[in-house]
Design a protein around this motif. Structure first.
Motif, short mmCIF file in Angstrom:
data_model
loop_
_atom_site.label_atom_id
_atom_site.label_comp_id
_atom_site.label_asym_id
_atom_site.label_seq_id
_atom_site.Cartn_x
_atom_site.Cartn_y
_atom_site.Cartn_z
N VAL A 138 -46.99 45.90 1.60
CA VAL A 138 -46.12 45.21 2.12
C VAL A 138 -44.69 45.32 2.62
O VAL A 138 -44.06 44.42 3.74
CB VAL A 138 -45.62 44.25 0.98
N LEU A 139 -44.51 46.34 2.31
CA LEU A 139 -42.72 46.30 2.48
C LEU A 139 -43.09 47.37 4.01
O LEU A 139 -42.09 48.14 4.63
CB LEU A 139 -41.97 48.16 2.09
N TYR A 173 -32.38 51.47 -6.74
CA TYR A 173 -33.62 51.87 -6.22
C TYR A 173 -34.74 50.10 -6.23
O TYR A 173 -35.25 49.32 -5.18
CB TYR A 173 -34.44 52.86 -6.00
N TRP A 174 -34.76 49.57 -6.91
CA TRP A 174 -35.75 49.05 -7.75
C TRP A 174 -35.33 47.12 -6.96
O TRP A 174 -36.29 46.81 -6.49
CB TRP A 174 -35.44 48.78 -9.51
N PRO A 175 -34.02 47.00 -7.27
CA PRO A 175 -33.48 45.93 -6.61
C PRO A 175 -34.17 46.06 -4.78
O PRO A 175 -34.42 44.51 -4.37
CB PRO A 175 -32.22 45.24 -6.71
N ALA A 176 -33.63 47.00 -4.41
CA ALA A 176 -34.01 47.51 -2.72
C ALA A 176 -35.63 46.92 -2.84
O ALA A 176 -35.52 46.61 -1.60
CB ALA A 176 -32.96 49.25 -2.84
N PHE A 177 -36.19 47.77 -4.14
CA PHE A 177 -38.09 47.42 -3.08
C PHE A 177 -38.17 45.91 -3.35
O PHE A 177 -38.68 45.16 -2.17
CB PHE A 177 -38.39 48.36 -4.56
N LEU A 178 -37.61 45.45 -4.31
CA LEU A 178 -37.53 43.72 -4.18
C LEU A 178 -37.61 43.04 -3.59
O LEU A 178 -38.18 42.11 -2.37
CB LEU A 178 -36.97 43.13 -5.49
N LEU A 179 -36.29 43.34 -3.13
CA LEU A 179 -35.01 42.63 -1.63
C LEU A 179 -36.01 42.36 -0.28
O LEU A 179 -36.36 41.80 0.17
CB LEU A 179 -34.15 42.94 -1.44
#
Length: 517
Positions: free
Chosen positions: A112-113, A274-280
């Motif tokens: 997805v990313l 990092y985690w919110p960045a991946f999710l965003l």
């Protein structure tokens, strides 16, 4: 699934390069207490813990032990399972990143990313800490006594040059700052939010998210020789556990996004940047909160294997009893702050609050009922102003406790409970029911009934932190319905209910000898 509100809480998944210690027990205990509280408060809870089993550190530890990486992981992960059992944790899932469902989940997230343009291929050259599984910039490093370069955590770093895939972290800097500014409780305590915001505002570089120098990890889809950087692998476990990538599943729909990610402050950057960045980047909802608690020291010293002062939670349980350990760890120190462990403070706190406090209150009240009321709960007559005041406060105590728990202020929640226990102690001293036996037996019955109902409600509220001990108190009162919906008038004790001869629930602990300290 039921229509009850959902609550999803997670521990970090613990790295299996070593056996569990007091820090692991502390984090998971906080989650367990909150999970138990929410269940009693009418929520459907998903409480997740588990183990992180990939990365260069694991590969090297397994090689040193002379066994295959998976066998090494099996051994150490089992020890974390034993800790969960020993501490009476009530997790709903125990996830391992070596599970096939997790590999499928994180590989889907990677795709997805990649499809959204957030992953590109390049080469990496920089400082890497195997112990932290983290990359550091030159400006973050310090020099050790021997001149070696050290990470901010004190871990040694090594220079790494290899092909790598990168995540476009720098492109999300403004969105992250907007997140921190718009959701002031996204990271708690507030000091940690300020720390994270300052780091991000200082400028973000793209993040290396694959490695080729080792093979123990989740393979990067379509890229032979690359395994995923341990943090994109590890963090995705929170999604795996609720059914990702099936975002239409009942579990995902009900529980994602997570309500609280509970972590130690040493892994704050990974969870709050990092985690919110991946999710965003993946257009996935963000967790509501990351709570980063402090560290424990031992008698004023930093805990380390080299100093030989590691606190073994299994030994503590054997020495003092499970519920005393659970109580002390969350009662002694404001949650979020660093704390100093000492056996003397342990014994003093437990004796003051448990043996001399709620234990003495319940034991002498139930003993008076058993002796003076024919072994049955007494009838309640007309209530005095003092009776009504005491009952009214205890009837609504859950509102105050709930407010503190919702902010993970465990110490304040327990302070409120023990303040009410102290109020009951003052009440019994003023009312002197032992004297009323001769002068006014009806009044004695009412006083003892009020006290018994206060004890009932205190025990119900104490269930999340001391489930076994609270259950023993409630058993002596013959209380079977123990949810928070039974607090107040809804669950008043039934006069005439026969009780057994009361037995002390909170034994007095002994101060350690000089040899022990």
């Amino acid at each position: 699934m039921s229509n009850r509100p959902a609550f999803y809480i997670t521990t970090p998944i613990y790295y299996v390069n070593d056996v569990p210690h007091i820090g692991h027990a502390y984090t998971t205990l906080a989650c367990d207490v909150l999970a138990r509280f929410k269940r009693l408060d009418g929520y459907d809870v998903q409480f997740l813990t588990g183990t992180d089993e990939h990365g260069q550190k694991i590969e090297r530890s397994a090689e040193k032990a002379g066994i295959a990486p998976l066998e090494f992981c099996d051994r150490v992960s089992a020890r974390f399972g034993e800790l969960a059992e020993a501490m009476n944790f009530s997790q709903d899932q125990f996830i391992r990143t070596t599970e096939e469902r997790h590999k499928a989940s994180v590989q889907h997230l990677w795709k997805v990313l990649e499809d959204k343009g957030f992953i590109y291929e390049d080469s990496y050259a920089g400082w890497y800490s195997v112990r932290d599984e983290a990359f550091y910039s030159e400006s973050e490093l310090t020099s050790g006594e021997g001149g070696e370069k050290l990470a901010p955590t004190g871990a040694p770093v090594e220079w790494v040059e290899e092909p790598s895939y990168f995540f476009r972290l720098s492109s999300l800097q403004d969105k992250l700052l907007e997140l921190y500014d718009s959701q002031q409780d996204f990271v708690l305590p507030r000091s940690r939010l300020n720390e994270v915001r300052s780091f991000v505002a200082g400028g973000l570089e793209d993040l290396s998210i694959s490695r080729t120098s080792f093979s123990w990890g989740v393979p990067v889809p379509g890229a032979d020789g690359h395994v995923m950087y341990v943090w994109i692998d590890a963090l995705a476990n929170y999604l795996t556990a609720v059914g990702y990538p099936d975002v239409q599943s009942d579990s995902y729909q009900k529980f994602w996004p997570a309500n609280v990610h509970m972590i130690g402050k040493d892994i704050l950057r990974f969870h709050a940047v990092y985690w919110p960045a991946f999710l965003l980047a993946a257009d996935l909802p963000l967790p509501q909160r990351v709570f980063a608690h402090g560290w424990w020291t031992n008698e004023g010293q930093k805990i380390s294997k080299s100093l030989g002062n590691v606190i073994d939670p299994f030994e503590l349980i054997d020495s003092y009893g499970l519920d005393a350990v659970r109580f002390y760890l969350l009662r002694e120190v404001p949650f979020g702050n660093d704390g100093d462990f000492s056996r003397q403070s342990f014994v003093q706190r437990c004796n003051a609050d448990l043996s001399n406090g709620i234990g003495n209150l319940s034991q002498r009240t139930l003993s008076m009922i058993f002796k003076n009321c024919d072994g049955a709960l007494p009838p309640c007559g007309s209530l005095s102003v003092e009776d009504k005041e005491l009952l009214n406060t205890i009837d609504h105590l859950v509102d105050e406790v709930r407010a503190h728990m919702n902010k993970q202020a465990f110490h304040k929640a327990f302070e409120a409970i023990w303040k009410q226990a102290a109020a009951a102690d003052s009440y019994i001293s003023v009312q002197e029911p032992w004297k009323l036996k001769k002068t006014d037996p009806e009044r004695m019955n009412t006083v003892l009934y009020v006290l018994a109902d206060v004890i009932r409600q205190l025990a119900i509220l104490m269930q999340p932190i001391m489930p076994a001990s609270s259950s023993k108190v409630l058993d002596q009162l013959k209380v079977t319905r123990r949810g928070f919906d039974q607090l107040g008038e809804a669950g008043r004790l039934v006069a005439g209910t026969a009780i057994d001869k009361p037995v002390g629930v909170f034994p007095r602990l002994e101060l350690p000898s000089e040899d022990d300290t």
